[in-house]
Design an enzyme around this catalytic site. Structure first.
Site, PDB file in Angstrom:
ATOM      1  N   ASP A 159      -0.959   1.534  -4.187  1.00  0.00           N
ATOM      2  CA  ASP A 159      -1.620   0.963  -4.754  1.00  0.00           C
ATOM      3  C   ASP A 159      -3.158   1.309  -4.818  1.00  0.00           C
ATOM      4  O   ASP A 159      -3.742   0.654  -5.714  1.00  0.00           O
ATOM      5  CB  ASP A 159      -1.878  -0.703  -3.847  1.00  0.00           C
ATOM      6  CG  ASP A 159      -2.957  -0.471  -2.707  1.00  0.00           C
ATOM      7  OD1 ASP A 159      -2.473   0.150  -2.467  1.00  0.00           O
ATOM      8  OD2 ASP A 159      -3.543  -1.631  -2.333  1.00  0.00           O
ATOM      9  N   SER A 164       0.235  -1.420   0.018  1.00  0.00           N
ATOM     10  CA  SER A 164       0.395   0.576   0.004  1.00  0.00           C
ATOM     11  C   SER A 164       0.911   1.439   0.179  1.00  0.00           C
ATOM     12  O   SER A 164       1.796   1.530  -0.939  1.00  0.00           O
ATOM     13  CB  SER A 164      -0.755  -0.005   0.868  1.00  0.00           C
ATOM     14  OG  SER A 164      -1.823   0.917   1.107  1.00  0.00           O
ATOM     15  N   HIS A 165       0.430   1.821   0.893  1.00  0.00           N
ATOM     16  CA  HIS A 165       1.136   3.497   0.857  1.00  0.00           C
ATOM     17  C   HIS A 165       2.902   3.631   1.731  1.00  0.00           C
ATOM     18  O   HIS A 165       3.338   4.338   1.804  1.00  0.00           O
ATOM     19  CB  HIS A 165       0.743   4.322   2.149  1.00  0.00           C
ATOM     20  CG  HIS A 165      -0.321   3.765   3.816  1.00  0.00           C
ATOM     21  ND1 HIS A 165      -0.702   2.276   3.469  1.00  0.00           N
ATOM     22  CD2 HIS A 165       0.793   3.689   4.521  1.00  0.00           C
ATOM     23  CE1 HIS A 165      -0.902   1.816   4.422  1.00  0.00           C
ATOM     24  NE2 HIS A 165       0.114   2.519   4.978  1.00  0.00           N
ATOM     25  N   LYS A 216     -11.180  -0.263  -1.310  1.00  0.00           N
ATOM     26  CA  LYS A 216     -11.626   1.090  -1.228  1.00  0.00           C
ATOM     27  C   LYS A 216     -11.315   1.530  -2.647  1.00  0.00           C
ATOM     28  O   LYS A 216     -10.506   0.675  -3.898  1.00  0.00           O
ATOM     29  CB  LYS A 216     -10.640   1.610  -0.331  1.00  0.00           C
ATOM     30  CG  LYS A 216      -9.362   1.292  -0.110  1.00  0.00           C
ATOM     31  CD  LYS A 216      -8.895   2.315   1.541  1.00  0.00           C
ATOM     32  CE  LYS A 216      -7.755   1.849   1.646  1.00  0.00           C
ATOM     33  NZ  LYS A 216      -7.220   0.578   2.196  1.00  0.00           N
ATOM     34  N   ASP A 267      -2.596   6.680  -3.543  1.00  0.00           N
ATOM     35  CA  ASP A 267      -1.305   5.694  -2.788  1.00  0.00           C
ATOM     36  C   ASP A 267      -0.283   4.832  -3.587  1.00  0.00           C
ATOM     37  O   ASP A 267      -1.061   4.843  -4.922  1.00  0.00           O
ATOM     38  CB  ASP A 267      -1.632   5.327  -1.616  1.00  0.00           C
ATOM     39  CG  ASP A 267      -2.631   4.276  -1.675  1.00  0.00           C
ATOM     40  OD1 ASP A 267      -3.351   4.091  -2.782  1.00  0.00           O
ATOM     41  OD2 ASP A 267      -2.353   2.899  -0.696  1.00  0.00           O
ATOM     42  N   ASP A 318      -5.813   2.790  -3.758  1.00  0.00           N
ATOM     43  CA  ASP A 318      -7.070   2.646  -2.835  1.00  0.00           C
ATOM     44  C   ASP A 318      -7.288   3.443  -2.145  1.00  0.00           C
ATOM     45  O   ASP A 318      -8.470   3.669  -2.035  1.00  0.00           O
ATOM     46  CB  ASP A 318      -7.252   0.711  -2.347  1.00  0.00           C
ATOM     47  CG  ASP A 318      -6.154   0.764  -1.523  1.00  0.00           C
ATOM     48  OD1 ASP A 318      -5.202   1.835  -1.213  1.00  0.00           O
ATOM     49  OD2 ASP A 318      -5.916  -0.849  -0.755  1.00  0.00           O
ATOM     50  N   ARG A 319      -6.245   4.413  -2.092  1.00  0.00           N
ATOM     51  CA  ARG A 319      -6.339   5.709  -0.837  1.00  0.00           C
ATOM     52  C   ARG A 319      -6.319   6.595  -2.080  1.00  0.00           C
ATOM     53  O   ARG A 319      -6.333   7.080  -2.777  1.00  0.00           O
ATOM     54  CB  ARG A 319      -5.521   5.644  -0.041  1.00  0.00           C
ATOM     55  CG  ARG A 319      -5.631   4.511   0.600  1.00  0.00           C
ATOM     56  CD  ARG A 319      -3.773   4.811   1.792  1.00  0.00           C
ATOM     57  NE  ARG A 319      -3.788   4.186   2.944  1.00  0.00           N
ATOM     58  CZ  ARG A 319      -3.756   3.910   3.753  1.00  0.00           C
ATOM     59  NH1 ARG A 319      -3.041   4.965   4.554  1.00  0.00           N
ATOM     60  NH2 ARG A 319      -3.139   3.049   4.381  1.00  0.00           N
TER      61      ARG A 319
END
Ligand code: G16
Length: 543
Positions: A279, A113-114, A376, A277, A281-282
């Protein structure tokens, strides 16, 4: 081409956290580490013989090597087909889209992710089920239990698949289909949003900047914002995915998306800014000289959903994670729809969406999404905002301030204390729990205590219970302090402290949140004995 059965031994640290297994790249590179976890997935997710799985990742360092290993293991384990994004790329929302569209058995997503990437950065892996969402706790726990007993894994002795070439490639008896990573996702976005209206907005002189943070959303944003919606070339910045994200944290917040924030807060900055982010999703949403908190964003999307073609029929309900502000609750109440409070982790929304109980959901951690997929979705949130702006023809600031005037403002901040000693951090949580009986009914400063507990969630769909999900200190009038330990870090422990108060009076709604929340912040530090227990005077990150 032979199937090899290799002898291995368990690793003790493969319990998935908030969102899959996240560790340093160097940990994943240890012999058998990734393989053990992948075999544990294959052994725990039902019969996979002849089934199709989706595989893709955010392009971070080790992405492609991991995918080649997964493909060879999938072929050795009798999987029928792997669908993989070109060059091994698939944003998390795109992976969810593909799983759902092609009705596959599930998918494996590679991302931390982030978290930062590169040889010394982080890597991650998680399993998503047939609904396109992160595996629920009973499956992640089964994977973990397998990983504790594993003594062998299967892998095909064969060459790498040319992941750059779209099309079908045989690997033993299995087919690998390399797909365009953007197409299915872009098509879904066109179905949900009013692209002609957004195109018209962008042609009218409205300016926008999207920061892909050198991560996965670059190709998606180029295609959707610039090619399909006609935004000016250069709208997407940092749009080429890099294995180390250019040395930055691909975390869309005020601290890490600094270049974008500076542009939006400069003279003659663009009208609208957004970032996503690692991947995809944010999301972070900015207006000119204006930052929209993720909690406010969820409330606003809920209040304005009737303006969007994909949601015109109405929302069945909404959900937010427990630490997310109560702003959306007020909108739901007015709309007469249910609002669910779940533990942190997108996996808790899946059942509610599958059962048709909620349409929109979101979290304070820069995540917003809907039942169009089961993850998300960063670009979806950006398009939702653009659709609202195109319809309402007001600025971001006007829309948010009007919302506060109507519903009241929830001042909100999150203070993170990173890389704490695990025992120290755990000690703070236990210290808070020990105070419960003496706190109830007391006054702290000008705040009267209403309730304090350790949050426990009972899933209304399958009845499963998740306890120990964070400490809640609730005050009369809607103010709250929440403490929990992050489940996504890879070094030591991260204590998150979430602080919130409710302000109905428009005259006081313009205050800076740190200023408005200062008395509660002091109470939070004192109650948790954060400074004396950790030696930290200030949090590492404030969002
Ligand atoms: C993951 C989860 C989110 C969660 C976030 C932060 O997001 O999917 O539900 O809010 O981690 O979790 P924590 O507070 O435990 O660190 P992502 O974007 O990292 O996959």
């Amino acid at each position: 081409m032979t199937i090899q059965q290799l002898v291995t031994q368990p690793f003790s640290d493969q319990r998935p956290g908030t969102s899959g297994l996240r560790k340093k790249v160097t940990r994943f590179q240890q012999p058998h580490y990734l393989e053990n976890f992948v075999q544990s997935i294959f052994d725990s997710v039902g019969s996979i013989q002849g089934k199709t799985l989706v595989v893709g990742g955010d392009g971070r360092y080790y992405n492609e090597q991991a995918i080649q290993i997964i493909i060879r293991m999938a072929a050795a384990n009798g999987i029928g087909k792997i669908m993989v994004g070109r060059a091994g790329l698939l944003s998390t929302p795109a992976a969810s889209t593909v799983i759902r569209k092609y009705q596959t058995h599930g998918g494996i997503i590679l991302s931390a992710s982030h978290n930062p990437g590169g040889p010394d950065g982080d890597f991650g892996i998680k399993y998503n089920t047939a609904n396109g969402g992160p595996a629920p706790e009973n499956i992640t726990e089964a994977i973990y239990q397998c990983s504790r007993k594993i003594d062998r894994y299967l892998i095909l002795d064969t060459a790498n698949v040319p992941l750059e070439q779209c099309g079908s490639h045989p690997v033993g008896d299995m087919e690998v289909e390399v797909i365009d990573p953007v197409d299915d996702y872009a098509e879904l976005m066109e179905q949900l949003f009013d692209f002609p209206a957004i195109r018209e907005l962008l042609a009218s002189g409205f300016t926008l900047r999207f920061d892909a943070m050198h991560a996965i959303t670059g190709p998606y944003a180029h295609e959707i914002l610039e090619n399909r919606l006609g935004a000016a070339t250069g709208t997407v910045i940092n749009g080429t995915p890099l294995p180390d994200f250019g040395g930055h944290h691909p975390d869309p917040n005020l601290a890490h998306a600094r270049e974008l924030v500076e542009q939006l807060f400069s003279d003659n900055g663009p009208d609208f800014g957004a970032a996503s982010d690692g991947d995809g999703d944010r999301n972070m949403i900015l207006g000119r000289n204006f930052y929209v908190t993720p909690s406010d964003s969820l409330a606003l999307l809920t209040a304005n959903a009737h303006l969007i073609p994909g949601y015109r029929e109405g929302l069945t309900g909404v959900a937010r994670s427990m630490p997310t502000s109560l702003a959306v609750d007020r909108v739901a109440e007015r709309q007469g729809i249910d609002c669910y409070e779940t533990p942190t982790g997108w996996k808790f929304f899946g059942n509610l969406m599958d059962a048709g109980k909620v349409t929109l959901c979101g979290e304070e951690s820069f995540g917003t999404g809907s039942s169009h997929i089961r993850e998300k979705d960063g670009l979806w949130a950006v398009l939702f905002w653009l659709n609202i702006l195109a319809t309402r023809k007001q600025s971001v600031t006007e829309i948010v301030q009007q919302h506060w005037a109507e519903y009241g403002r929830n001042f909100y901040t999150r203070h993170d204390y990173e890389e704490l000693d695990m025992e120290e951090a755990q000690g703070i949580i236990e210290h808070l729990e020990r105070q419960f009986s003496t706190l109830e009914g007391r006054r702290l400063g000008s705040y009267g205590m209403e309730l304090c507990d350790s949050f426990s969630y009972s899933d209304p769909v399958d009845g499963s219970t998740s306890s120990g999900q964070g400490i809640r200190i609730l005050f009369k009038g809607g103010s709250r302090i929440v403490y929990r330990l992050s489940g996504t870090g890879t070094v030591g422990a991260t204590l998150r402290v979430y602080i919130e108060s409710y302000e109905p009076n428009p005259v006081r709604q313009h205050l800076d949140p740190q200023q408005a929340l200062a008395p509660l912040i002091d109470i939070a530090v004192e109650l948790g004995q954060i400074d004396s227990r950790t030696g930290r005077v200030n949090p590492s990150v404030i969002t």
